[in-house]
Enzyme design. Structure first.
Site, short mmCIF file in Angstrom:
data_model
loop_
_atom_site.label_atom_id
_atom_site.label_comp_id
_atom_site.label_asym_id
_atom_site.label_seq_id
_atom_site.Cartn_x
_atom_site.Cartn_y
_atom_site.Cartn_z
N LYS A 1 0.85 -1.19 0.00
CA LYS A 1 0.00 0.00 0.00
C LYS A 1 0.88 1.24 0.00
CE LYS A 1 -4.44 1.00 0.25
NZ LYS A 1 -5.55 0.29 -0.39
N GLY B 1 -24.70 4.28 1.14
CA GLY B 1 -23.75 4.98 0.26
C GLY B 1 -24.14 4.72 -1.18
N GLY C 1 -22.44 5.80 -4.13
CA GLY C 1 -21.35 6.31 -4.94
C GLY C 1 -21.12 5.44 -6.16
N VAL D 1 -19.48 2.47 -6.77
CA VAL D 1 -19.74 1.02 -6.74
C VAL D 1 -21.24 0.76 -6.58
CG1 VAL D 1 -19.31 -1.14 -5.53
CG2 VAL D 1 -17.46 0.52 -5.78
N ALA D 2 -21.88 1.51 -5.68
CA ALA D 2 -23.31 1.29 -5.43
C ALA D 2 -24.13 1.53 -6.70
CB ALA D 2 -23.79 2.19 -4.30
P1 NAD Z 1 -17.56 6.64 -3.57
O1 NAD Z 1 -16.80 7.69 -2.86
O2 NAD Z 1 -17.88 6.80 -5.01
O3 NAD Z 1 -18.97 6.38 -2.84
C1 NAD Z 1 -19.12 6.35 -1.45
C2 NAD Z 1 -20.45 7.03 -1.13
O4 NAD Z 1 -20.73 6.83 0.25
C3 NAD Z 1 -20.43 8.55 -1.37
O5 NAD Z 1 -21.54 8.91 -2.17
C4 NAD Z 1 -20.55 9.13 0.05
O6 NAD Z 1 -21.29 10.33 0.07
C5 NAD Z 1 -21.28 8.03 0.77
N1 NAD Z 1 -21.11 8.03 2.22
C6 NAD Z 1 -20.00 8.30 2.94
N2 NAD Z 1 -20.25 8.15 4.26
C7 NAD Z 1 -21.54 7.77 4.36
C8 NAD Z 1 -22.38 7.45 5.46
N3 NAD Z 1 -21.94 7.48 6.72
N4 NAD Z 1 -23.66 7.10 5.21
C9 NAD Z 1 -24.12 7.06 3.94
N5 NAD Z 1 -23.35 7.33 2.87
C10 NAD Z 1 -22.10 7.70 3.07
O7 NAD Z 1 -16.75 5.28 -3.30
P2 NAD Z 1 -16.85 3.93 -4.11
O8 NAD Z 1 -15.75 3.86 -5.10
O9 NAD Z 1 -18.25 3.68 -4.53
O10 NAD Z 1 -16.45 2.88 -2.95
C11 NAD Z 1 -17.36 2.54 -1.93
C12 NAD Z 1 -16.67 1.64 -0.91
O11 NAD Z 1 -16.19 0.46 -1.57
C13 NAD Z 1 -15.43 2.25 -0.24
O12 NAD Z 1 -15.37 1.76 1.09
C14 NAD Z 1 -14.28 1.70 -1.04
O13 NAD Z 1 -13.09 1.65 -0.28
C15 NAD Z 1 -14.79 0.32 -1.35
N6 NAD Z 1 -14.18 -0.27 -2.57
C16 NAD Z 1 -14.31 0.35 -3.77
C17 NAD Z 1 -13.77 -0.22 -4.91
C18 NAD Z 1 -13.91 0.43 -6.26
O14 NAD Z 1 -13.69 -0.27 -7.28
N7 NAD Z 1 -14.29 1.69 -6.34
C19 NAD Z 1 -13.07 -1.44 -4.82
C20 NAD Z 1 -12.95 -2.06 -3.58
C21 NAD Z 1 -13.52 -1.46 -2.46
#
Ligand code: NAD
Length: 351
Positions: A80, A180, A182, A184-185
């Site tokens: 990392k 959340g 974002g 991934v969702a």
């Molecule tokens: P992102 O930043 O696009 O989305 C995260 C969302 O969560 C944001 O819209 C944010 O406003 C919301 N959020 C933050 N705190 C919150 C809370 N307390 N309650 C409700 N919503 C809240 O991130 P992402 O890329 O979609 O990743 C989401 C998670 O998945 C992260 O933990 C990330 O580490 C993990 N992850 C992502 C990937 C990837 O390919 N992007 C891969 C492995 C793991």
């Protein structure tokens, strides 16, 4: 605990430090284990208050990457990177050129990609100084945004949980509570809606909630209310540490399966709390491995989205194996996942 002691206890191989005052850079790279291949893991950009906080963070995250790649069957160890900076205000091109030279000094023992606070733009800047970087923009032959693939992997893990809980992989008519909304969702929601599932979504940002509310068949609730939703699956897709004594007691779901990293505040105790409530917990690093599987395809080259999706589909089998092992041995799914990863590393070490 002092970080050297922490490294010895956790089997870390290396911690590298780099400062470049001329460009305002202070960075750390931790290499946990290279038994299965070069250490791989994203670079996080975060303004830690103290060096000790930053070092402990990068050490913990590098170890988690060893387990994630091993469990996903990838030829990578765990590493990392951490740039101590505010990702909103401090990032400059010169800073990432310097960071790229830091990565290059490790001669390929560490391969970097995006993590929290970073984008494909920084990966491109890093690539001017080293070839040991992945997650470049698609226009440069890279794998682009991993979230689409990660969302697909979460969907596959959820299907495996459905089989384990109900004997059927169908999510039709099931209610999924998503924390959340974002990157991934959004991807996950597409697969779930195609499968006929109903969604209850929350986000702390009004804009994200509005985006969810605009989708047909999606209900939106406030950020704290998500824990109390009566649903079939709770999918944490925001931040880590959301599953703890207080929130687990509130959950009204038989399955927890989502993308967020480090969902359990206390890995052992919280995994046991979920197990004793009869809730199937799909371990986060098994579920969200699509991102690292995606960059693994770029590493093998040339990047092949269809191959990355096919390999990500194997998350269904890995999740099934983890749940089965936890049932056979009467242990938590978190422990079962760790055991599977450790066995792979041991087998690699014996070669
Ligand atoms: P992102 O930043 O696009 O989305 C995260 C969302 O969560 C944001 O819209 C944010 O406003 C919301 N959020 C933050 N705190 C919150 C809370 N307390 N309650 C409700 N919503 C809240 O991130 P992402 O890329 O979609 O990743 C989401 C998670 O998945 C992260 O933990 C990330 O580490 C993990 N992850 C992502 C990937 C990837 O390919 N992007 C891969 C492995 C793991």
């Amino acid at each position: 605990m002092h970080f050297v002691e922490f490294m010895q206890l956790n089997g870390h191989q290396e911690l590298a430090v780099w400062t470049d005052p001329a460009v305002g850079l202070k960075a750390f790279i931790a290499i946990h284990d290279t038994t299965l291949g070069p250490s791989m893991g994203g670079t996080r950009i975060w303004p830690h208050a103290t060096d000790d906080d930053a070092i402990m963070d990068v050490l913990r995250l590098s170890k988690a990457m060893t387990y994630k790649s091993a469990a996903a069957g990838l030829p990578f160890g765990g590493g990392k990177g951490l740039v101590v900076a505010n990702p909103r205000t401090d990032k400059t091109e010169a800073m990432f050129h310097s960071y790229g030279r830091f990565v290059e000094t490790l001669n390929g023992r560490y391969v970097t990609t995006e993590d929290v606070g970073a984008t494909a733009q920084e990966m491109e800047w890093i690539s001017h100084e080293t070839q040991h970087v992945l997650g470049l923009p698609e226009s440069l032959g890279g794998s682009g945004n991993p979230a689409v693939v990660t969302g697909y992997g979460v969907f596959q893990a959820m299907r495996a949980c459905a089989v384990a809980q109900w004997g059927d992989d169908s999510l039709e008519g099931k209610t999924i509570a998503v924390q959340g909304f974002g990157n991934v969702a959004n991807s996950l929601a597409g697969y779930l809606r195609d499968a006929g599932a109903k969604l209850v979504v929350t986000d702390i940002y009004e804009a994200a909630r509005a985006r969810a509310a605009a989708l047909p068949g999606v209900e939106v609730v406030g950020p704290d209310a998500i824990y109390d939703v009566v649903a079939d699956v709770f999918a944490p897709c925001a931040l880590g540490g959301v599953l703890n004594e207080e929130t687990i007691a509130r959950l009204q779901v038989p399955i927890v399966c989502g993308a967020a990293n480090n969902q359990l505040q206390d890995e052992e105790a919280d995994a046991e709390r979920l197990r004793s409530r009869g809730i199937i917990y799909a371990p986060d690093y098994i579920v969200n491995a699509g991102g690292v599987i995606n960059v693994a395809s770029e590493y093998a080259g040339p990047y092949d989205r269809a191959a990355a999706m096919a390999k990500t589909g194997e998350i269904f089998d890995t999740t099934t194996a983890v749940i089965q092992r936890s049932r056979d041995e009467g242990i938590t799914t978190a422990k079962a996942a760790n055991d599977i990863a450790e066995q792979r590393i041991e087998a690699g070490r014996a070669k």
